[in-house]
Design a protein around this motif. Structure first.
Motif, PDB file in Angstrom:
ATOM      1  N   ILE A 152      44.207  30.137  41.846  1.00  0.00           N
ATOM      2  CA  ILE A 152      43.545  30.593  43.079  1.00  0.00           C
ATOM      3  C   ILE A 152      42.822  31.900  42.772  1.00  0.00           C
ATOM      4  CG2 ILE A 152      43.849  31.362  45.461  1.00  0.00           C
ATOM      5  CD1 ILE A 152      46.418  29.743  45.601  1.00  0.00           C
ATOM      6  N   ASP A 153      41.542  31.968  43.128  1.00  0.00           N
ATOM      7  CA  ASP A 153      40.772  33.207  42.977  1.00  0.00           C
ATOM      8  C   ASP A 153      39.655  33.204  44.010  1.00  0.00           C
ATOM      9  OD1 ASP A 153      40.522  35.474  40.608  1.00  0.00           O
ATOM     10  OD2 ASP A 153      38.605  35.089  41.605  1.00  0.00           O
ATOM     11  N   THR A 154      39.246  34.383  44.439  1.00  0.00           N
ATOM     12  CA  THR A 154      38.181  34.478  45.438  1.00  0.00           C
ATOM     13  C   THR A 154      36.809  34.133  44.858  1.00  0.00           C
ATOM     14  OG1 THR A 154      37.994  36.850  44.954  1.00  0.00           O
ATOM     15  CG2 THR A 154      39.383  36.209  46.822  1.00  0.00           C
ATOM     16  N   ASP A 155      36.669  34.162  43.534  1.00  0.00           N
ATOM     17  CA  ASP A 155      35.383  33.937  42.869  1.00  0.00           C
ATOM     18  C   ASP A 155      35.291  32.490  42.383  1.00  0.00           C
ATOM     19  OD1 ASP A 155      33.121  33.924  41.217  1.00  0.00           O
ATOM     20  OD2 ASP A 155      33.453  35.970  40.529  1.00  0.00           O
ATOM     21  N   GLN A 156      34.387  31.720  42.982  1.00  0.00           N
ATOM     22  CA  GLN A 156      34.233  30.312  42.610  1.00  0.00           C
ATOM     23  C   GLN A 156      33.816  30.168  41.146  1.00  0.00           C
ATOM     24  OE1 GLN A 156      34.572  27.277  44.697  1.00  0.00           O
ATOM     25  NE2 GLN A 156      34.667  26.549  42.581  1.00  0.00           N
ATOM     26  N   ALA A 157      32.967  31.096  40.658  1.00  0.00           N
ATOM     27  CA  ALA A 157      32.508  31.016  39.267  1.00  0.00           C
ATOM     28  C   ALA A 157      33.681  31.162  38.300  1.00  0.00           C
ATOM     29  CB  ALA A 157      31.461  32.094  39.003  1.00  0.00           C
ATOM     30  N   VAL A 158      34.631  32.026  38.631  1.00  0.00           N
ATOM     31  CA  VAL A 158      35.820  32.210  37.786  1.00  0.00           C
ATOM     32  C   VAL A 158      36.649  30.929  37.758  1.00  0.00           C
ATOM     33  CG1 VAL A 158      38.031  33.425  37.637  1.00  0.00           C
ATOM     34  CG2 VAL A 158      35.938  34.709  38.064  1.00  0.00           C
ATOM     35  N   ILE A 159      36.818  30.306  38.909  1.00  0.00           N
ATOM     36  CA  ILE A 159      37.563  29.044  38.992  1.00  0.00           C
ATOM     37  C   ILE A 159      36.860  27.959  38.184  1.00  0.00           C
ATOM     38  CG2 ILE A 159      38.281  27.173  40.539  1.00  0.00           C
ATOM     39  CD1 ILE A 159      40.072  29.603  40.719  1.00  0.00           C
ATOM     40  N   ASP A 160      35.536  27.859  38.331  1.00  0.00           N
ATOM     41  CA  ASP A 160      34.778  26.833  37.592  1.00  0.00           C
ATOM     42  C   ASP A 160      34.925  27.023  36.085  1.00  0.00           C
ATOM     43  OD1 ASP A 160      33.930  25.736  39.972  1.00  0.00           O
ATOM     44  OD2 ASP A 160      31.991  26.777  39.979  1.00  0.00           O
ATOM     45  N   ALA A 161      34.872  28.272  35.624  1.00  0.00           N
ATOM     46  CA  ALA A 161      35.010  28.548  34.192  1.00  0.00           C
ATOM     47  C   ALA A 161      36.402  28.138  33.694  1.00  0.00           C
ATOM     48  CB  ALA A 161      34.761  30.022  33.912  1.00  0.00           C
ATOM     49  N   ALA A 162      37.425  28.404  34.491  1.00  0.00           N
ATOM     50  CA  ALA A 162      38.788  28.034  34.098  1.00  0.00           C
ATOM     51  C   ALA A 162      38.960  26.522  34.063  1.00  0.00           C
ATOM     52  CB  ALA A 162      39.798  28.658  35.063  1.00  0.00           C
ATOM     53  N   LEU A 163      38.356  25.822  35.042  1.00  0.00           N
ATOM     54  CA  LEU A 163      38.446  24.356  35.079  1.00  0.00           C
ATOM     55  C   LEU A 163      37.771  23.734  33.859  1.00  0.00           C
ATOM     56  CD1 LEU A 163      37.713  23.654  38.869  1.00  0.00           C
ATOM     57  CD2 LEU A 163      39.913  23.590  37.707  1.00  0.00           C
ATOM     58  N   ASN A 164      36.710  24.376  33.372  1.00  0.00           N
ATOM     59  CA  ASN A 164      36.013  23.865  32.188  1.00  0.00           C
ATOM     60  C   ASN A 164      36.769  24.154  30.895  1.00  0.00           C
ATOM     61  OD1 ASN A 164      33.822  22.836  33.629  1.00  0.00           O
ATOM     62  ND2 ASN A 164      32.729  24.792  33.604  1.00  0.00           N
ATOM     63  N   SER A 165      37.657  25.155  30.936  1.00  0.00           N
ATOM     64  CA  SER A 165      38.355  25.571  29.719  1.00  0.00           C
ATOM     65  C   SER A 165      39.746  24.956  29.579  1.00  0.00           C
ATOM     66  CB  SER A 165      38.496  27.104  29.694  1.00  0.00           C
ATOM     67  OG  SER A 165      37.234  27.733  29.726  1.00  0.00           O
ATOM     68  N   PHE A 166      40.429  24.715  30.704  1.00  0.00           N
ATOM     69  CA  PHE A 166      41.830  24.285  30.649  1.00  0.00           C
ATOM     70  C   PHE A 166      42.065  23.071  31.546  1.00  0.00           C
ATOM     71  CE2 PHE A 166      41.875  29.073  30.607  1.00  0.00           C
ATOM     72  CZ  PHE A 166      41.999  29.198  29.222  1.00  0.00           C
ATOM     73  N   ASP A 167      43.180  22.411  31.302  1.00  0.00           N
ATOM     74  CA  ASP A 167      43.593  21.272  32.130  1.00  0.00           C
ATOM     75  C   ASP A 167      44.363  21.805  33.334  1.00  0.00           C
ATOM     76  OD1 ASP A 167      44.265  18.830  33.144  1.00  0.00           O
ATOM     77  OD2 ASP A 167      45.829  18.406  31.658  1.00  0.00           O
ATOM     78  N   VAL A 168      43.635  22.303  34.330  1.00  0.00           N
ATOM     79  CA  VAL A 168      44.238  22.933  35.503  1.00  0.00           C
ATOM     80  C   VAL A 168      43.505  22.489  36.762  1.00  0.00           C
ATOM     81  CG1 VAL A 168      44.987  24.967  34.194  1.00  0.00           C
ATOM     82  CG2 VAL A 168      42.747  24.986  35.331  1.00  0.00           C
ATOM     83  N   ASN A 169      44.125  22.786  37.906  1.00  0.00           N
ATOM     84  CA  ASN A 169      43.460  22.631  39.196  1.00  0.00           C
ATOM     85  C   ASN A 169      43.043  24.022  39.676  1.00  0.00           C
ATOM     86  OD1 ASN A 169      44.092  19.766  39.419  1.00  0.00           O
ATOM     87  ND2 ASN A 169      46.206  20.435  39.778  1.00  0.00           N
ATOM     88  N   GLY A 170      42.042  24.083  40.560  1.00  0.00           N
ATOM     89  CA  GLY A 170      41.584  25.388  41.010  1.00  0.00           C
ATOM     90  C   GLY A 170      41.093  25.376  42.441  1.00  0.00           C
ATOM     91  N   ILE A 171      41.339  26.483  43.140  1.00  0.00           N
ATOM     92  CA  ILE A 171      40.887  26.648  44.527  1.00  0.00           C
ATOM     93  C   ILE A 171      40.242  28.019  44.666  1.00  0.00           C
ATOM     94  CG2 ILE A 171      41.631  26.853  46.938  1.00  0.00           C
ATOM     95  CD1 ILE A 171      43.964  25.001  46.258  1.00  0.00           C
ATOM     96  N   ALA A 172      39.047  28.076  45.212  1.00  0.00           N
ATOM     97  CA  ALA A 172      38.387  29.344  45.494  1.00  0.00           C
ATOM     98  C   ALA A 172      38.777  29.789  46.899  1.00  0.00           C
ATOM     99  CB  ALA A 172      36.873  29.197  45.377  1.00  0.00           C
ATOM    100  N   GLY A 173      39.450  30.935  46.979  1.00  0.00           N
ATOM    101  CA  GLY A 173      39.885  31.412  48.287  1.00  0.00           C
ATOM    102  C   GLY A 173      40.772  32.625  48.146  1.00  0.00           C
TER     103      GLY A 173
END
Length: 451
Positions: free
Chosen positions: A29-50
């Motif tokens: 979870i992070d407020t920055d959507q770009a940070v979440i997108d970068a993490a999703l591209n790098s690791f096998d994780v789920n992500g929520i911007a908020g």
């Protein structure tokens, strides 16, 4: 385990990489959507911007069914609130990064009132790590096992050392101290040694021993210091405050150089026993005026890696016996070593390792046996402490008869507070704690050491 990380900065991202590699079900979870997108591209994780404090965001992330929530945003208060909300939702465990010294004084209250199971202070952990390191001038790094009874130390073998050219099988004849070499780093080559392996000058060696035997080892190497008399700290941030407090309390004469005048005034009130100098820690004339070259140890903990490196190099040129520098860019380790700076500490890495140890301990409580984990040799080796259970296939058998996995070494056995540096005829018994060094493979139980 299902794990939710709130705040995907440097520490959050590092944790995401390590925990996803270990197969955990991870949501970020992070407020920055770009940070979440970068993490999703790098690791096998789920992500929520908020906003991680938001009840609905945590609910969407499945916090109510999670095993642990880890809050690592840049704000102590947000981290505490995130954990409080997570507890209300029903998470089993919460971990928060808390940096403010005022909060650190009340950790016990925070743990109780704010629903925290673990509070991690990177700056305090770094100061504590430095205070351990400077006890032994030749030690590059120092890790503890068995609740502090056993040390795993790192040092570089100097030219002319009595260890140069010695084979492992002859080490006990060469030294009175009981130590066991668990890994050797020779350039880029990593060696998990056997009896025929040799040590050479400029090797980085990793060895385990009890406290008294570690001191005896450094005495034999001719580098044991009976008592630290004075210390020079460059940078007046939180690490400097914690470290100076520790050193002053033990009677060490401490000088702190800080460029910000307002911070200097604060430090004068916080550290009445220390000598606070307002100035640029990279100003060589200033350092010379303050008899920098006469200090026992130099610690550079400014907010800039470049300044810390410059100070460390100058300390080396001035012949100061020990220098420790704080860095953020840990991937530059080879460059630090190339200029002779071996003792490097990273708050990010220390925090990551503390949280990973806690996660491993949680997993252990659910059926495993792992007590402590630390990384050695530029993260290429893990040292793992296990508790031996009665039903383990590794107990009651002489070590020389165990069929161990490749690139694995049993470093130490702790039995009834006695430290055993094992030989082939020693036996692991139920109730023992066992420290094992392994290359690359992740171990969850003591039986995993067997091939």
């Amino acid at each position: 385990m299902k794990i939710v990380i709130i705040g995907v900065g440097k520490i959050g991202l590092a944790l995401a990489g390590s925990l996803s590699a270990e197969g955990h079900d991870l949501t970020l979870i992070d407020t920055d959507q770009a940070v979440i997108d970068a993490a999703l591209n790098s690791f096998d994780v789920n992500g929520i911007a908020g906003n991680g404090v938001n009840y609905s965001v945590q609910s969407e992330a499945g916090v109510g069914h999670a095993d642990v929530v880890i809050a690592t945003t840049s704000s102590d208060e947000i981290n505490m609130l995130c954990c409080l909300v997570a507890k209300k939702l029903g998470v089993r465990r919460t971990v928060a990064r808390i940096r403010d010294p005022e909060y650190s004084k009340n950790f016990i209250t925070l743990l109780d009132k704010m629903g925290l199971d673990l509070a991690v202070n990177p700056e305090f952990a770094t100061a504590r790590e430095i205070s351990k390191l400077i006890r032994y001038p030749s030690a590059i790094a120092l890790n503890s096992f068995a609740k502090g009874k056993v040390d795993v130390a790192e040092m570089r073998v100097p030219e002319g050392s009595p260890l140069d050219g010695v084979k492992m099988k002859n080490l006990s004849k060469k030294l009175d101290a009981r130590v066991l070499i668990c890994a050797i780093l020779r350039g880029d080559e990593l060696i998990i040694p056997n009896g025929e392996s040799s040590i050479y000058a400029d090797d980085r060696i990793f060895f385990t021993s009890s406290h008294d035997q570690l001191s005896a080892f450094f005495r034999e190497m001719g580098v044991f210091r009976t008592r630290l008399k004075n210390a020079f700290i460059i940078g007046g941030g939180r690490i400097a405050y914690y470290l100076a407090s520790m050193l002053c309390d033990t009677g060490v004469s401490v000088k702190v150089v800080e460029i910000d005048e307002k911070r200097c005034l604060e430090l004068c009130e916080l550290l009445p026993k220390a000598h606070i100098i307002c100035g640029d820690g990279t100003d060589m004339e200033l350092l010379d005026e303050e008899n920098f070259s006469d200090t026992d140890v130099c610690i550079a903990v400014t907010g800039r890696d470049e300044e810390n490196i410059i100070v460390g190099m100058y300390a080396k040129r001035e012949g100061i016996e020990k220098s420790v520098i704080k860095v953020s860019k840990t991937h530059l380790g080879d460059m630090f070593r190339a200029v002779g700076l071996d003792s490097v500490v990273s708050p990010k890495t220390l925090t990551e390792n503390m949280i990973l140890r806690y996660i491993r301990a949680m997993k252990s409580a659910r059926g495993g046996e792992v007590l402590t984990v630390c990384r050695l040799a530029d993260d290429r080796v893990e040292a793992v402490e296990f508790h031996a259970s009665e039903d383990s296939r590794a107990v009651n058998i002489p070590l020389f008869k165990l069929e161990l996995k490749k690139d694995l070494l049993i470093c130490c056995i702790i039995r009834d507070n006695n430290i055993i540096i094992p030989g082939g005829n020693d036996v692991i018994r139920a109730g023992d704690n066992v420290v094992v060094a392994v290359r690359s493979e992740k171990l969850s139980t003591l039986d995993d050491i067997l091939s």
